[in-house]
Write a protein that holds these residues in place. Structure first.
Motif, PDB file in Angstrom:
ATOM      1  N   PHE A  39      25.009  35.145  46.187  1.00  0.00           N
ATOM      2  CA  PHE A  39      25.362  35.296  47.601  1.00  0.00           C
ATOM      3  C   PHE A  39      26.878  35.336  47.776  1.00  0.00           C
ATOM      4  O   PHE A  39      27.420  36.188  48.493  1.00  0.00           O
ATOM      5  CB  PHE A  39      24.750  34.150  48.404  1.00  0.00           C
ATOM      6  CG  PHE A  39      25.272  34.025  49.805  1.00  0.00           C
ATOM      7  CD1 PHE A  39      24.858  34.889  50.804  1.00  0.00           C
ATOM      8  CD2 PHE A  39      26.190  33.040  50.125  1.00  0.00           C
ATOM      9  CE1 PHE A  39      25.347  34.775  52.096  1.00  0.00           C
ATOM     10  CE2 PHE A  39      26.683  32.915  51.414  1.00  0.00           C
ATOM     11  CZ  PHE A  39      26.258  33.789  52.402  1.00  0.00           C
ATOM     12  N   PHE A  40      27.572  34.428  47.108  1.00  0.00           N
ATOM     13  CA  PHE A  40      29.035  34.416  47.212  1.00  0.00           C
ATOM     14  C   PHE A  40      29.649  35.621  46.503  1.00  0.00           C
ATOM     15  O   PHE A  40      30.693  36.129  46.931  1.00  0.00           O
ATOM     16  CB  PHE A  40      29.589  33.114  46.643  1.00  0.00           C
ATOM     17  CG  PHE A  40      29.262  31.910  47.473  1.00  0.00           C
ATOM     18  CD1 PHE A  40      29.767  31.788  48.756  1.00  0.00           C
ATOM     19  CD2 PHE A  40      28.441  30.908  46.997  1.00  0.00           C
ATOM     20  CE1 PHE A  40      29.477  30.681  49.542  1.00  0.00           C
ATOM     21  CE2 PHE A  40      28.132  29.805  47.771  1.00  0.00           C
ATOM     22  CZ  PHE A  40      28.652  29.686  49.039  1.00  0.00           C
ATOM     23  N   ASN A  41      29.013  36.083  45.446  1.00  0.00           N
ATOM     24  CA  ASN A  41      29.487  37.286  44.774  1.00  0.00           C
ATOM     25  C   ASN A  41      29.371  38.504  45.688  1.00  0.00           C
ATOM     26  O   ASN A  41      30.250  39.366  45.721  1.00  0.00           O
ATOM     27  CB  ASN A  41      28.687  37.503  43.496  1.00  0.00           C
ATOM     28  CG  ASN A  41      29.355  38.488  42.553  1.00  0.00           C
ATOM     29  OD1 ASN A  41      30.573  38.597  42.513  1.00  0.00           O
ATOM     30  ND2 ASN A  41      28.564  39.219  41.807  1.00  0.00           N
ATOM     31  N   LEU A  42      28.276  38.567  46.456  1.00  0.00           N
ATOM     32  CA  LEU A  42      28.085  39.661  47.407  1.00  0.00           C
ATOM     33  C   LEU A  42      29.139  39.610  48.504  1.00  0.00           C
ATOM     34  O   LEU A  42      29.699  40.652  48.899  1.00  0.00           O
ATOM     35  CB  LEU A  42      26.685  39.585  48.017  1.00  0.00           C
ATOM     36  CG  LEU A  42      26.356  40.593  49.119  1.00  0.00           C
ATOM     37  CD1 LEU A  42      26.496  42.024  48.614  1.00  0.00           C
ATOM     38  CD2 LEU A  42      24.950  40.339  49.670  1.00  0.00           C
ATOM     39  N   MET A  43      29.435  38.417  49.019  1.00  0.00           N
ATOM     40  CA  MET A  43      30.479  38.281  50.036  1.00  0.00           C
ATOM     41  C   MET A  43      31.834  38.734  49.494  1.00  0.00           C
ATOM     42  O   MET A  43      32.601  39.433  50.167  1.00  0.00           O
ATOM     43  CB  MET A  43      30.572  36.824  50.502  1.00  0.00           C
ATOM     44  CG  MET A  43      29.463  36.377  51.421  1.00  0.00           C
ATOM     45  SD  MET A  43      29.903  34.847  52.274  1.00  0.00           S
ATOM     46  CE  MET A  43      31.260  35.402  53.274  1.00  0.00           C
ATOM     47  N   GLU A  44      32.111  38.332  48.266  1.00  0.00           N
ATOM     48  CA  GLU A  44      33.381  38.714  47.642  1.00  0.00           C
ATOM     49  C   GLU A  44      33.501  40.236  47.521  1.00  0.00           C
ATOM     50  O   GLU A  44      34.545  40.816  47.857  1.00  0.00           O
ATOM     51  CB  GLU A  44      33.452  38.059  46.262  1.00  0.00           C
ATOM     52  CG  GLU A  44      34.702  38.368  45.483  1.00  0.00           C
ATOM     53  CD  GLU A  44      34.642  37.765  44.087  1.00  0.00           C
ATOM     54  OE1 GLU A  44      35.334  38.297  43.203  1.00  0.00           O
ATOM     55  OE2 GLU A  44      33.893  36.784  43.887  1.00  0.00           O
ATOM     56  N   GLU A  45      32.436  40.883  47.062  1.00  0.00           N
ATOM     57  CA  GLU A  45      32.467  42.341  46.925  1.00  0.00           C
ATOM     58  C   GLU A  45      32.583  43.025  48.287  1.00  0.00           C
ATOM     59  O   GLU A  45      33.271  44.045  48.423  1.00  0.00           O
ATOM     60  CB  GLU A  45      31.206  42.815  46.206  1.00  0.00           C
ATOM     61  CG  GLU A  45      31.186  42.509  44.725  1.00  0.00           C
ATOM     62  CD  GLU A  45      30.033  43.182  44.026  1.00  0.00           C
ATOM     63  OE1 GLU A  45      29.399  44.083  44.632  1.00  0.00           O
ATOM     64  OE2 GLU A  45      29.742  42.820  42.869  1.00  0.00           O
ATOM     65  N   SER A  46      31.905  42.482  49.293  1.00  0.00           N
ATOM     66  CA  SER A  46      31.950  43.082  50.624  1.00  0.00           C
ATOM     67  C   SER A  46      33.351  43.022  51.209  1.00  0.00           C
ATOM     68  O   SER A  46      33.849  44.002  51.779  1.00  0.00           O
ATOM     69  CB  SER A  46      30.956  42.371  51.540  1.00  0.00           C
ATOM     70  OG  SER A  46      31.010  42.892  52.842  1.00  0.00           O
ATOM     71  N   ILE A  47      34.017  41.884  51.073  1.00  0.00           N
ATOM     72  CA  ILE A  47      35.385  41.757  51.610  1.00  0.00           C
ATOM     73  C   ILE A  47      36.348  42.646  50.832  1.00  0.00           C
ATOM     74  O   ILE A  47      37.180  43.348  51.411  1.00  0.00           O
ATOM     75  CB  ILE A  47      35.841  40.284  51.559  1.00  0.00           C
ATOM     76  CG1 ILE A  47      34.950  39.416  52.471  1.00  0.00           C
ATOM     77  CG2 ILE A  47      37.293  40.149  51.986  1.00  0.00           C
ATOM     78  CD1 ILE A  47      35.228  37.934  52.367  1.00  0.00           C
ATOM     79  N   GLU A  48      36.222  42.644  49.506  1.00  0.00           N
ATOM     80  CA  GLU A  48      37.131  43.444  48.692  1.00  0.00           C
ATOM     81  C   GLU A  48      36.962  44.939  48.940  1.00  0.00           C
ATOM     82  O   GLU A  48      37.936  45.697  48.915  1.00  0.00           O
ATOM     83  CB  GLU A  48      36.918  43.123  47.211  1.00  0.00           C
ATOM     84  CG  GLU A  48      37.461  41.764  46.798  1.00  0.00           C
ATOM     85  CD  GLU A  48      37.232  41.481  45.331  1.00  0.00           C
ATOM     86  OE1 GLU A  48      36.398  42.196  44.724  1.00  0.00           O
ATOM     87  OE2 GLU A  48      37.874  40.562  44.793  1.00  0.00           O
ATOM     88  N   SER A  49      35.726  45.383  49.162  1.00  0.00           N
ATOM     89  CA  SER A  49      35.509  46.808  49.409  1.00  0.00           C
ATOM     90  C   SER A  49      36.176  47.256  50.702  1.00  0.00           C
ATOM     91  O   SER A  49      36.683  48.380  50.795  1.00  0.00           O
ATOM     92  CB  SER A  49      34.010  47.102  49.461  1.00  0.00           C
ATOM     93  OG  SER A  49      33.404  46.467  50.573  1.00  0.00           O
TER      94      SER A  49
END
Length: 414
Positions: free
Chosen positions: A351-361
């Motif tokens: 879940f936190f990995n998905l948040m990280e990718e979403s913000i970075e994208s």
């Protein structure tokens, strides 16, 4: 002119009304002849209008038909989205039913194996005091057979980890229901396109791969060498169409800095913590999964030698104590659902990995028009972390000041 008298206009007008047939009701054709000197004194608003000198009633009918077709959603796209929605709803029911089934597996197998193990330990103890003869032999054989059966059952159960399987299905139900809501929102308030269809298909297939239904050949590795976050989303994230967000998109330097600090906190605290806890749960689960069959196997050997003069009392101790310890280990592993705890930590890290990718994208996208609206995105991040906007900004400010020494976690939910 404030008032125009009828006598000063000298309108030479003739209005002809004709009805072509009974089917074309409501169509009125009118011809009005107005002197040029009157028209020259009238100024009409032209802003937003496109004037075509070749305009004719035939062209008007053609333009009307084109507008009627372009104003509504594509029926083929709608049909495809409804087909995907139906498949997703079916997936929800499938994963829910199989999750209930695997929860029952865990309960029934735990109870059965512990009952068999304790019965075998009891028979080994009775055989040691029976005084020889047929009763002793029967007890020894029964105890050994039950221990062997318990060893085989434990090996299979520890391999498939029913509690972890049930947690996988619960996560799949939640994520498929989330996807179902997304499709319903697109159908309700959006104008879906072929790009939306492709994106939803990719999300369905990514979830199918992340949480497979069958056991043989497709089951996730229950004892991986390294703990990795769960991944249930497509790796190639689609960009928003250019120009979808005209004008101010809610992004500025302050918001970008805030999002970068949030990413740093998620990486250093939340994601790292859940991967650490997942590693501990995995090690404990491995130890328990190996210890259970080893103890029942040793107890089977001990029960086979109960009553033998050459082996003394150690066979009785091994046959009885081994079974008792195996029951404790089995209850701790499957009653405590250590596999489920490991899967929960792995999913939280995902879940936190998905948040990280979403913000970075969003931050990597240089064209602001292709980013998600900044104000909406900030609110979504706050809701996912269980924080208000002011708390989110305070967290970013604290991370900027303290850096790696910050003790606060990004998420307040779990």
């Amino acid at each position: 002119m404030a008032t125009l008298k009828a006598s000063s206009l000298l309108l030479n007008s003739s209005i002809n009304f004709s009805s072509s047939n009974s089917k074309q009701r409501g169509i009125v054709r009118a011809t009005i002849n107005i002197p040029k000197r009157v028209i020259s004194n009238i100024s009409l608003p032209t802003k937003g209008l496109i004037v075509d000198e070749k305009f004719s009633p035939k062209n008007a009918n053609t333009i009307t038909k084109i507008n009627e077709k372009s104003s509504g959603p594509d029926p083929l796209v709608m049909a495809k989205l409804y087909a995907i929605l139906e498949a997703v709803a079916d997936r929800v029911e499938m994963h829910r039913n199989i999750g209930d089934q695997r929860t029952n597996w865990n309960t029934l197998l735990l109870t059965s194996i512990n009952a068999i193990t304790l019965a075998a330990a009891t028979m080994a103890g009775i055989a040691s005091i029976s005084g020889g003869g047929a009763p002793e032999a029967a007890m020894k054989v029964s105890s050994t057979a039950m221990y062997v059966a318990a060893t085989g059952m434990l090996s299979i159960v520890n391999k498939i980890q029913p509690s972890q399987l049930a947690e996988e299905q619960r996560n799949a139900v939640r994520l498929f229901k989330q996807l179902q809501n997304q499709i319903q929102i697109i159908l309700s308030i959006g104008n879906p396109t072929a790009v939306d269809v492709k994106e939803m298909m990719e999300k369905v297939l990514a979830l199918d791969e992340a949480y497979p239904l069958p056991l043989l050949g497709a089951m996730l590795e229950k004892f991986p060498a390294d703990v990795e976050p769960a991944v249930w989303w497509p790796q190639n994230r689609r960009k928003q169409p250019k120009g979808i967000n005209q004008g101010y998109n809610g992004w500025n330097g302050k918001l970008e800095k805030e999002m970068r600090e949030i990413i740093n906190v998620i990486k250093r605290k939340d994601k790292e913590e859940y991967l650490r806890l997942g590693g501990k749960a995995l090690k404990l689960n491995k130890f328990l999964a190996i210890s259970g069959p080893v103890l029942t196997g040793l107890a089977a050997i001990g029960s086979a030698f109960v009553g033998s003069p050459s082996h003394g009392d150690w066979a009785v101790v091994l046959g009885v104590a081994g079974g008792a310890l195996a029951s404790v280990v089995n209850a701790l592993e499957h009653g405590g659902q250590v596999g489920m705890v490991f899967e929960m930590y792995r999913c939280n890290a995902g879940f936190f990995n998905l948040m990280e990718e979403s913000i970075e994208s969003n931050l990597r996208e240089e064209e602001l028009e292709r980013r998600e609206n900044g104000e909406v995105f900030e609110m979504k991040v706050g809701l996912q972390l269980g924080r208000s906007l002011s708390q989110l900004r305070d967290l970013a400010e604290a991370s900027c000041v303290k850096g790696e020494d910050i003790e606060e976690f990004a998420s307040k939910l779990f």
